[in-house]
Design a protein around this motif. Sequence first.
Motif: not given
Length: 376
Positions: A113-117, A121-124, A130-138, A209-212
């Motif tokens: 949430e704090d990323l304000r995607v 957006h493309r996320l690294l 475990t991969g759970y955060s990548s699952g949520l982001a996907s 530029p402007g990325g977080v």
Amino acid sequence: MNDEAQKLRLQLAEHLAAAGHVRTAAWRRAVEAVPRHEFLSGGYFERIDVPGRPTGWTPVMPESRQWLRSCYTDDSLVTQIAGTIVPGDVCGEITRLPTSSGTLPSLVVRMLEDLRVEDTHRLLIVGVGTGYSSGLASHRLGSDRVTAVEIDPDVASRARGALGRCGYAPTVVVGDGLAGWKGGSPYDRIVAYCGTVTIPYEWVEQTLPGGVILATVGGWMYSSELARLTVTGDGTAAGRLLDGRNSFMLARPQTPPPIGLLPDLDQADDQPTELAAHVLEDWDTRFVAQLAAPRAQRMTLDRDGSTEHVLLDVEAGAWAVLRQDDSRWLVRQGGPYNLWDRIADHVTRWYRDGSPSLDRFDITVTPEGQTITWPR
């Protein structure tokens, strides 16, 4: 089990929303949809604390009645011990240190949430776990917009398999996450689910530029804070620490070295010091101390009937020993610099400036390095 897991997911999403960790509908839908238990299908380690003994860990496997419900509690669940050992490898108890875990969901989601995607957006993600955060982001952005980098090939492989079972296919690569991943850059957002002593400049170079950039920063005395930086057009990044005490396992290349054989701690004379060793029990004070000596480790020794507080910078060879003599505190120091003097000067200046809270601290990352300052 599917019906029960779905019910538990909905309960978890409701809990995270009520606590303010989930703040937008898109991320709530992700929590409701992504089955966390699939990312813990190899089991987890339960902590065993017995007075007078080292902390132990015992495996909890999917056939256990508590496993599924635990997967949907707001807890971090350890999934690897000592760099290679997983729950299925252990029968009984192990007392080595954890090296990988499924981060508590509230922190995972709060950081997302704090990323304000935004949708494009493309996320690294640094530290796939475990991969759970990548699952949520996907689920939120689409698999083609998510890249995750993980230093441990076995951890990466297990995460990749769990993501596939859930229908997600983000790019999961094996490498040193502190170097980012140029193959998918530039990114709009970078988030690290590992701790850092210094935020790498490579992340700044790989962010538009402007990325977080969102990462936990701290030191070897284990006080850490979440930092959010915005990348500017001049190739630097600046921001502030966020409110809250966050703690992650340090990125493996930045973990402290073994203390090994202690130097001769009696080779210097005691000198009075106005700053007591116990000030380092306070989280904020310890964080400020780390700004002066980020690679100092802390321990206590019982010698000659008294407790000595030892600080040691193994890489530099600097050390300090503090002890209390009646109402006075005394310090002995040795090595190429006076470790305690450096810490005491930094902490005293922070006190003199009114001890501003950590969420008022500024952080800047440039090609020359990282700087953290407080308002004066």
